[in-house]
Write a protein that holds these residues in place. Structure first.
Motif, PDB file in Angstrom:
ATOM      1  N   VAL A 144      27.073 -70.310  13.785  1.00 17.94           N
ATOM      2  CA  VAL A 144      26.695 -69.355  12.742  1.00 17.94           C
ATOM      3  C   VAL A 144      26.725 -70.088  11.405  1.00 17.94           C
ATOM      4  N   VAL A 145      25.570 -70.211  10.776  1.00 15.54           N
ATOM      5  CA  VAL A 145      25.490 -70.913   9.498  1.00 15.54           C
ATOM      6  C   VAL A 145      25.713 -69.933   8.353  1.00 15.54           C
ATOM      7  N   LYS A 146      25.284 -68.694   8.560  1.00 13.36           N
ATOM      8  CA  LYS A 146      25.485 -67.657   7.552  1.00 13.36           C
ATOM      9  C   LYS A 146      25.605 -66.313   8.259  1.00 13.36           C
ATOM     10  N   HIS A 147      26.467 -65.457   7.725  1.00  5.64           N
ATOM     11  CA  HIS A 147      26.601 -64.120   8.282  1.00  5.64           C
ATOM     12  C   HIS A 147      27.137 -63.191   7.203  1.00  5.64           C
ATOM     13  N   ASP A 148      26.306 -62.259   6.766  1.00  6.65           N
ATOM     14  CA  ASP A 148      26.743 -61.292   5.767  1.00  6.65           C
ATOM     15  C   ASP A 148      27.445 -60.147   6.495  1.00  6.65           C
ATOM     16  N   GLU A 151      27.430 -56.154   5.660  1.00  5.84           N
ATOM     17  CA  GLU A 151      26.267 -55.291   5.856  1.00  5.84           C
ATOM     18  C   GLU A 151      26.367 -54.493   7.156  1.00  5.84           C
TER      19      GLU A 151
ATOM     20  N   MET B  92      18.563 -63.845   3.082  1.00  8.50           N
ATOM     21  CA  MET B  92      19.051 -64.074   4.438  1.00  8.50           C
ATOM     22  C   MET B  92      20.352 -63.334   4.709  1.00  8.50           C
ATOM     23  N   SER B  93      20.358 -62.542   5.754  1.00  5.82           N
ATOM     24  CA  SER B  93      21.555 -61.828   6.162  1.00  5.82           C
ATOM     25  C   SER B  93      22.363 -62.694   7.120  1.00  5.82           C
ATOM     26  N   SER B  94      21.656 -63.383   8.019  1.00  7.29           N
ATOM     27  CA  SER B  94      22.348 -64.306   8.915  1.00  7.29           C
ATOM     28  C   SER B  94      21.414 -65.420   9.364  1.00  7.29           C
ATOM     29  N   VAL B  95      22.016 -66.555   9.667  1.00  6.77           N
ATOM     30  CA  VAL B  95      21.270 -67.688  10.212  1.00  6.77           C
ATOM     31  C   VAL B  95      22.089 -68.229  11.383  1.00  6.77           C
ATOM     32  N   VAL B 107      17.948 -63.720  10.212  1.00  3.53           N
ATOM     33  CA  VAL B 107      17.734 -62.296   9.936  1.00  3.53           C
ATOM     34  C   VAL B 107      17.678 -62.137   8.416  1.00  3.53           C
TER      35      VAL B 107
END
Lengths: 158, 155
Positions: A144-148, A151, B92-95, B107
């Motif tokens: 996982v490189v990014k995860h908001d 939300e 970007m919400s997720s990568v 996403v």
């Protein structure tokens, strides 16, 4: 798509930003930082929660909860069966994201399980057996490189 | 590797799931431990990036009407570098990294169709090393409520 209105008020946004960083901050402390009264913070928060704009939540590391496997699950479902498949999938505890989509696949879900074996069990026993499911595409997430994580969707009117 | 949680950690998390805003004093009473222990445990869980109490916001209340899934095909550039560039885009919400092709699944959220087009044609298109983008648009989100996140990996 939704009855929830966008939050545009500056103070509301500032309050949300404070509590997103630390949901355990005291109202008094946020009031001090933003230069408003404690009562204002309390009222604003209550309204935001009541309208379904925000929700206090606990976010934990999946590994500490024994969750070691995450995958995107994408389905092609016969159109006349889609509604039923959506309902069944949304009720599965392992699927925390379920949406009807436009594209090659018409249902996308995100699945979290203890391990690959448990994921296989969900796919075989719960999803592949559903009437109308013609293709199942499982994409395990290896990083996982990014995860908001802030939300979510609180309320959704169809 | 994540550290093992003991019984007190687990019970604290369980209580906070019921109400994340409960004061330390009440948590101490419920668990029958000292209030200072509650405070230090909560600080430790937070510092170790194991648990966070946060205010989560509804996607629509953020003003986003469109959520899109983008299959990203990469060539001629390290996948990690492309992923980092994508992650920097605010939309970007997720990568996520996948095995095989597509190498990435991103996403992103858009306010409307015009915004969605701008994200794909201007921002994603400007990331070097992307050879193909395949989009799915969420038409009806039935469930979206992840209660966990790799807190040490998130930005």
């Amino acid at each position: 798509m939704s009855s929830v209105q966008p939050v545009t008020d500056e103070l509301d946004r500032a309050i949300i930003a404070q509590f997103q960083r630390d949901g355990r901050l005291a109202n008094r402390e946020v009031a001090r930082r933003l230069g408003v009264s404690e009562g204002t913070i309390r009222q604003r928060l209550r309204k935001l929660e009541e309208t379904g704009a925000v929700r206090f939540d606990v976010v934990t590391d999946p590994a500490c909860e024994g969750i070691n496997y995450v995958a995107f699950v994408r389905l092609a479902v016969a159109p006349d069966r889609l509604e039923n498949v959506l309902e069944v999938c949304a009720a599965l505890p392992e699927l925390w994201y379920v949406a009807a989509t436009a594209g090659r696949f018409n249902l996308i879900a995100v699945m979290s399980t203890v391990d690959a074996q448990a994921a296989l069990h969900v796919i075989r026993r719960e999803i592949e057996v559903l009437a109308g499911v013609v293709e199942v595409d499982v994409r395990p997430v290896l990083g996982v490189v990014k995860h908001d994580y802030n939300e979510i969707v609180i309320r959704n009117e169809r | 590797m994540p550290r093992e949680l003991d019984d007190v950690d687990r019970r604290l998390i369980e209580e906070l799931r019921k109400d994340g805003r409960q004061p330390n004093k009440r948590l101490a009473e419920i668990l029958d431990i000292a209030e200072t222990t509650v405070a230090s445990r909560l600080r430790q869980l937070r510092d170790d990036r194991i648990m966070l109490v946060t205010l989560r916001q509804d996607l629509y209340s953020k003003g986003f009407n469109l959520q899109c899934f983008a299959d990203i095909y990469v060539s001629g550039r390290p996948v990690d570098a492309v992923a980092r560039d994508l992650a920097r885009l605010e939309a970007m919400s997720s990568v996520s990294l996948l095995m095989g092709t597509p190498q990435l699944l991103a996403v992103f959220n858009a306010v409307d169709r015009r915004d969605m087009l701008a994200i794909i044609d201007d921002r994603i298109a400007h990331v070097k090393g992307i050879t193909r983008v395949e989009i799915h648009v969420a038409l009806d989100i039935r469930r979206y409520e992840a209660g966990y996140a790799n807190l040490s990996a998130v930005q």
